[in-house]
Structure formats: C-alpha cells, structure tokens
Design a protein around this motif. Structure first.
Motif: not given
Length: 354
Positions: A101-115
């Motif tokens: 899972h992208k949002y459950r397993d991976y570390p949070p994206a860098y804050p400047w990568k806005k989604e």
C-alpha cells in the motif's frame, strides 16, 4: 526451456535502470542455454538489449512458452492476459510495490511533493482493490495452471501474507531467492584509485522518492563538512531544498556496466533507504567491495549482515555520526551471497521442479 518473462518495463539504452534486476536474471538464463524472450508491456516495438530479445505483448509468445515468469505482477497487464491461459507453468516473482500500500506501507512523501486529497483517496482505494485482486487472480490461475511463487526476501513474503491475506503455500511451491547481482560486480573487485579520486562519497539514487532518503545523505554531508559527496540521479529535490557546499549533483543515469569503474574513484558509498524489498544496487555495491553505509532497516540487515564492508546507521545517526567513527574493511573476501550463478541455479532448479 522456452522461458517467457513478463515485465511492465525493461532496460534499454535510454532507460538502463528499468527493472534491471530482471535483465540480470535473463542474461544468466541465456548463458545456461535456455531460450529467453521478454514481453515488455511498455514496449511499442521489438528491440534487443545486451543479447536479450524484448517484444511488445503477443499471445503467440504466451502460448508457445514452456514456463512463464511474471515479475512484479500487476492487474493492469499481467493478470489481464494470464487469466486467459491454462495448463501452463507460471512462476510469480514478488519484488515489492505490487502487493504494498502506497500510503500504508511506504514512508511519507517529501513535504514539497504535493498531492491532492482526491488523488490520495483514489490511490488508496486502488491499492486496496489491487491487492485484493492479486490474491483473487492467483487463486483462479492456480485452478487451471501450475502456479508457484518466488519472493526476493523473507521480509517480502511476510508483507505478501500480511497484505494479501493469503498463504502462498496453499497455491503451490514457494521459495525465497534474492535478486542476483549483475555479473560485472564479480568480474573485478573494488580497488580505490587515489590518483583519480573524484570525491569521498558516492550516492546513486532517484532524488525525489523519500524511501531512497537523499535527505539522509545530505544530513550526513552537513555533519561532515570536510568530506565531499557526489550524488548521481535525476529529480527535482534540489529545486526545493538547499544543496550543501560539499555536495555535487550529477543529473544523469549510470549504466550498470560503468558502475564498478566509477566506484573505484570514491572511498565510500552512502546508500540509505527507508523501505525496500531488497535493494539490488546496494547489494551490488556491497558485493563489489566498496566500503558502504546504509540504514539499519530490516531488509538491509537481512541482505547485508554478512558483509564486512557494510556499516549500518539509524536514521537519526546520519545527522550525528562523524565519518572517522565509521571503521570498515578496505579489502574484503569476495562474498558470493548474490552470485548470479548460484541464485540463477537455485531459480532454475526451482522452476524445473514445478
């Protein structure tokens, strides 16, 4: 055997890193005398890369194969075509993202990568569906075909069971066989070239993915201002973050065949990670013998604990440890843990026994 390999992407002259760990296997299959063809779902035309023949999708290739090796199987292409076949040997290789899972397993994206919230919600729901369908399709395929699974690490198998909620042993044989190093990392060993030294540390990483932790490299560089660092990789990280004066960035790809000679011009490699199913390039650097610093993430420990030239740091230590405190062997006995000959023999023995 007539081996057909399915991959969403594959190396080419312009994109030498694209699933390079699949290409390393295929080179060894060819050396062992097998007929190897690759379906690259991203390919528009047939091409050859380092003696391996790569094709766009074709049912003719699918039906004529003795065994189908599906790397990082996805629902968009792999299962879409595989569900139409029967009475075949199919071996799935699980590398990571296909059951994570992208949002459950991976570390949070860098804050400047806005989604946007909408995009995050869509991706979250897609991952739930994706992983559910992987388990569903594998069970369906196992009813009509001889299905087996290879995991690149114990950690990867654990993640599969946790997320898919399915014991792969129920479907067929399983094995844990790591990705092999490219054979070029065994043809010679690290030999520091002081005369042509380029810098103290080298990092080869995509810049914008937080799991590859370029920020930790920079923290280490800031804490060791008397050392010089070269980072090879593409991305927008430095459009949003300050680059220390002792860091130089080369926005380019390095082909695998050129990496050993490049490593000889640096005293250390620094290759942190926050999340990975194996970390093939780090394993290749360690095998080559360059003194290497990485994180103490569980997969790194599983893969590299037997290497005397590898030093493990906790994330917070990249900001505090001085380079002179890190003692690593300059010369090492060649470690064959990721030997292509050994691991490919294990793979072929496994496939033959299906």
């Amino acid at each position: 055997m007539k081996i057909l390999v399915l991959a969403q992407d594959y190396p080419s002259v312009d994109h030498p890193y694209a699933m390079a760990y699949v290409h390393s296997r295929n080179i060894e299959y060819l050396k062992s005398g097998h007929d190897v063809k690759v379906i690259n779902f991203n390919a528009k035309n047939q091409y050859t890369f380092e003696k391996v023949d790569i094709y766009p999708f074709s049912y003719e290739l699918l039906n004529s194969a003795d065994v189908i090796l599906s790397h990082a199987p996805n629902i968009r292409n792999h299962f879409k075509v595989l569900k139409k076949i029967k009475n075949k040997k199919i071996c799935f290789f699980f590398h990571g993202h296909e059951v994570l899972h992208k949002y459950r397993d991976y570390p949070p994206a860098y804050p400047w990568k806005k989604e946007s919230y909408a995009k995050k919600l869509v991706l979250h729901l897609y991952d739930i569906l994706k992983i559910k369908l992987v388990g569903h399709y594998m069970q369906k395929l196992a009813l009509k075909n001889n299905v087996s699974s290879i995991f690149v690490s114990s950690w990867m198998k654990e993640q599969f069971i946790k997320n898919v909620k399915l014991d792969p042993e129920i479907l067929g044989k399983t094995a844990i066989i790591s990705n092999a190093c490219n054979s070029i990392f065994f043809k010679s060993q690290y030999n520091f070239d002081q005369k042509n030294k380029l810098a103290d540390y080298i990092t080869i990483r995509p810049l914008d993915d937080s799991k590859y932790a370029i920020d930790l490299v920079l923290n280490f560089a800031k804490n060791n201002p008397d050392k010089y660092f070269h980072i090879y990789g593409k991305g927008n990280y430095f459009n949003f973050n300050e680059k220390p004066k002792n860091v130089e960035v080369f926005k380019q790809f390095i082909q695998q065949k050129d990496i050993p000679e490049l490593l000889n011009k640096y005293k250390f490699a620094i290759m942190p990670t926050r999340y990975d199913a194996q970390g093939v390039m780090v394993c290749e650097m360690a095998t080559y013998g360059i003194p290497l610093i990485t994180t103490d993430f569980s997969v790194c420990l599983e893969m590299l604990s037997s290497f005397s030239n590898v030093y493990f740091l906790k994330e917070e230590e990249f900001s505090t440890v001085k380079s002179e405190k890190i003692i690593l062997a300059d010369k090492n006995d060649l470690n064959y843990k990721f030997s292509p000959e050994k691991l490919i023999r294990d793979e072929l023995d496994f496939i033959n026994a299906i």
